[in-house]
Motif scaffolding. Structure first.
Motif, short mmCIF file in Angstrom:
data_model
loop_
_atom_site.label_atom_id
_atom_site.label_comp_id
_atom_site.label_asym_id
_atom_site.label_seq_id
_atom_site.Cartn_x
_atom_site.Cartn_y
_atom_site.Cartn_z
N MET A 1 2.68 8.93 -18.32
CA MET A 1 1.66 8.13 -17.63
C MET A 1 1.58 8.55 -16.18
O MET A 1 2.59 8.97 -15.58
N LEU A 2 0.40 8.46 -15.62
CA LEU A 2 0.21 8.72 -14.19
C LEU A 2 0.17 7.38 -13.44
O LEU A 2 -0.54 6.46 -13.83
N LEU A 3 0.92 7.32 -12.36
CA LEU A 3 0.83 6.19 -11.43
C LEU A 3 0.81 6.73 -10.01
O LEU A 3 1.36 7.79 -9.73
N HIS A 4 0.16 5.99 -9.13
CA HIS A 4 0.20 6.33 -7.72
C HIS A 4 1.44 5.69 -7.10
O HIS A 4 2.07 4.81 -7.71
N GLN A 5 1.77 6.11 -5.90
CA GLN A 5 2.97 5.58 -5.23
C GLN A 5 2.97 4.06 -5.20
O GLN A 5 3.96 3.42 -5.56
N ASP B 1 -5.21 0.27 -8.87
CA ASP B 1 -6.34 -0.38 -8.20
C ASP B 1 -7.41 0.67 -7.94
O ASP B 1 -7.12 1.87 -7.93
N TYR B 2 -8.65 0.22 -7.70
CA TYR B 2 -9.73 1.21 -7.59
C TYR B 2 -9.75 1.99 -6.29
O TYR B 2 -10.48 2.97 -6.18
N ASN B 3 -8.97 1.59 -5.29
CA ASN B 3 -8.82 2.42 -4.09
C ASN B 3 -7.90 3.60 -4.36
O ASN B 3 -8.23 4.76 -4.07
N ASN B 4 -6.73 3.33 -4.95
CA ASN B 4 -5.80 4.42 -5.27
C ASN B 4 -6.36 5.34 -6.36
O ASN B 4 -6.12 6.54 -6.34
N ALA B 5 -7.11 4.77 -7.31
CA ALA B 5 -7.60 5.56 -8.45
C ALA B 5 -8.81 6.42 -8.12
O ALA B 5 -9.23 7.23 -8.95
N LEU B 6 -9.37 6.28 -6.93
CA LEU B 6 -10.57 7.03 -6.57
C LEU B 6 -10.37 8.54 -6.71
O LEU B 6 -11.22 9.24 -7.26
N LYS B 7 -9.24 9.05 -6.24
CA LYS B 7 -9.03 10.49 -6.21
C LYS B 7 -8.55 11.07 -7.54
O LYS B 7 -8.32 12.28 -7.64
N VAL B 8 -8.40 10.21 -8.54
CA VAL B 8 -8.15 10.73 -9.88
C VAL B 8 -9.45 10.76 -10.67
O VAL B 8 -9.50 11.25 -11.80
N ASP C 1 0.84 -1.20 0.00
CA ASP C 1 0.00 0.00 0.00
C ASP C 1 0.87 1.24 0.00
O ASP C 1 2.05 1.18 0.37
N GLY C 2 0.29 2.36 -0.42
CA GLY C 2 0.98 3.65 -0.40
C GLY C 2 0.04 4.73 0.10
O GLY C 2 -1.15 4.49 0.30
N THR C 3 0.58 5.91 0.30
CA THR C 3 -0.24 7.01 0.79
C THR C 3 -1.20 7.48 -0.30
O THR C 3 -0.84 7.58 -1.47
N SER C 4 -2.43 7.77 0.09
CA SER C 4 -3.49 8.15 -0.85
C SER C 4 -3.15 9.47 -1.54
O SER C 4 -2.75 10.44 -0.89
N ALA C 5 -3.33 9.51 -2.85
CA ALA C 5 -3.13 10.70 -3.69
C ALA C 5 -1.67 11.11 -3.83
O ALA C 5 -1.38 12.21 -4.31
N THR C 6 -0.72 10.26 -3.43
CA THR C 6 0.68 10.51 -3.75
C THR C 6 0.88 10.08 -5.20
O THR C 6 0.65 8.92 -5.56
N THR C 7 1.30 11.01 -6.03
CA THR C 7 1.19 10.88 -7.49
C THR C 7 2.54 11.03 -8.17
O THR C 7 3.32 11.91 -7.84
#
Length: 487
Positions: free
Chosen positions: A208-212, A228-235, A139-145
């Motif tokens: 490309m955009l990826l989360h942490q 994954d759909y948890n990390n992608a929620l804020k995009v 896992d990583g911190t939410s919205a770290t982009t």
């Protein structure tokens, strides 16, 4: 690189680990090499590894050859951890690393720091247990982009951290997104993407955009463009429809969006060079991850609506299991999907980072002993490390309030702890007012769960039973995702 995948499996399976599919690795002797970056960072990071629960049934491996283990890693705000579990959820090894400080053009090189820590954690997994690892997730911190080169995977700009706000992009995002959508916050992943898109003059064709978490997992499996759909929620990803919405796909920067899968979905095998270098099995797979607060919720195994988890780490994050989905960017409130229910909540910038700015770990422990948790503190603070708040008030201009400071350090600490508890109470009350299932019990994860006096303060302020979760580390939740990927 867009798209989604239908997922009939559910995250609720994580709450009760099941038997994995047969067929994993056979035991064999290891030839483990030391990776070159290990020597360079050994002095700059702190290491703690603990091995527990080994069965002495095979003299070489310490396990029966058929025993399989599942590796989860948590990349938090100040460091990373790993947990290695079996199919019953028993921990067999765990450890942690602090992020080394690498500099690049007068700022911290976070990407290199995370990458180094990732491979340090793999090295920390006991040698005799590595061949037994069936799957890995993190896992990583939410919205770290991260904005990366879509051909090489290398970052094209410094990462946007979880708590960074991009107010310059907010008007444009609000003009295309539904009213009060999750992305309508300056710290959302979409605001960071739009800000970069509008301010960067480079060729954007191969980006490309990826989360942490996505990027770190890519280093392990080698397939660029998976989230994954948890990390992608804020995009802007819609977990209910399981797709990106049309209003987002019509934008020119939609070409940067990654493919989205359910958390804990197998992506592919661990890269061959990593398997060889560290001694992992040939059939070890890598699974999609999640955010740190979701992983902490999974670790706590809060299974019924009304149960909540407060993560007290560097920041304060709350997640409430609700039958109703709540989205309201005015207050920084959003919902993550969990089977047919929703994890409703948000993350505040208050938390342990403020405490560590004012007190050492030893001071926190000793001063807490002298606090009467049944007595309310008259001090009214809003403890923030810097300007800006996300939840329960989304205000990038909010100033920290930590004065007046009394002469007594005990009173000062009491005031900070109680003020953070009030913010937590305000957050749960807000969720109720917005229509979420009312909270009836709170489990605590993160470092703050260890402070018993703080737990008593929170119990009084919240008016609810508060207890420490049996498993408090997000790395354990990530390990459950790895287990899910083997089902």
């Amino acid at each position: 690189m867009l798209g989604s995948i239908n997922h009939s499996s559910t995250l609720s399976i994580l709450l009760y680990p099941l038997s994995p599919k047969p067929g994993c690795c056979s035991s064999r002797k290891l030839n483990v090499r030391i990776h070159p970056w290990e020597k360079s960072v050994e002095k700059s990071v702190k290491l703690r590894t603990m091995v527990v629960g080994c069965k002495i049934e095979n003299q070489e491996m310490g396990f029966q050859a058929s025993e399989r283990l599942y590796l989860g890693m948590d990349f938090g705000t100040s460091g990373a951890r790993y947990a290695l579990i079996d199919k019953q959820g028993t921990i067999h090894a765990e450890g942690k690393r602090e992020y080394p400080n690498y500099m690049k053009e007068d700022s911290l090189d976070w990407a290199l720091s995370w990458k180094t820590t990732l491979f340090s954690l793999l090295e920390d997994v006991p040698v005799h247990l590595r061949p037994l690892v069936a799957s890995i997730s993190l896992d990583g911190t939410s919205a770290t982009t991260l904005i990366i080169d879509s051909k090489t995977g290398e970052p094209l700009a410094r990462p946007y951290l979880y708590n960074e706000s991009c107010p310059d992009a907010l008007p444009l995002v609000k003009s295309i997104a539904p009213i009060n959508h999750t992305v309508c916050s300056g710290s959302s992943t979409l605001c960071k993407l739009v800000s970069w898109w509008n301010n960067d003059d480079s060729d954007k064709k191969s980006t490309m955009l990826l989360h942490q978490a996505d990027w770190l997992l890519w280093l392990l499996h080698g397939q660029l463009g998976v989230s994954d759909y948890n990390n992608a929620l804020k995009v802007g990803y819609d977990p209910e429809a399981d797709s990106y919405p049309d209003w987002l796909l019509s934008q020119p920067y939609a070409q940067l969006l990654p493919m989205v899968k359910a958390p804990g979905t197998s992506i592919g095998h661990l890269k061959g060079d990593i398997r060889t270098q560290f001694g992992f099995s040939e059939d070890c797979i890598v699974c999609t991850g999640t955010t740190d607060s979701i992983a902490a919720f999974l670790a706590a195994r809060a299974t019924k609506p009304g149960k909540a988890v407060t993560s007290l780490g560097s920041t304060l994050a709350i997640k409430l299991l609700s039958t109703t989905r709540i989205e309201d960017a005015r207050y920084g409130v959003y919902s993550h999907r969990l089977d047919d229910k929703w994890l409703v909540g948000g993350a505040s910038n208050t938390g342990g980072a403020v405490l560590k700015e004012n007190f050492s770990d030893e001071q926190l422990e000793k001063l807490s002993e002298h606090i009467n948790p049944m007595e309310a503190s008259p001090l009214d603070y809003y403890p923030l490390k810097s300007v800006g708040e996300r939840f329960p008030v989304a205000n990038p201009k909010m100033e920290p309030r930590l004065h007046p400071r009394p002469e007594s350090d005990v009173e000062y600490l009491h005031g900070i702890l109680e003020s953070i508890a009030r913010i937590e109470a305000k957050a749960y009350m807000l969720l109720k007012d917005l229509g979420a299932t009312q909270v009836d019990e709170v489990f605590t994860a993160g470092g703050g769960a260890k402070n018993e006096k703080w737990t008593k303060i929170r119990e009084r302020v919240l008016g609810l039973p508060v207890s420490r979760a049996t498993q408090t580390e997000a790395a354990y939740g990530a390990a459950l995702l790895a287990l899910k990927g083997c089902q």
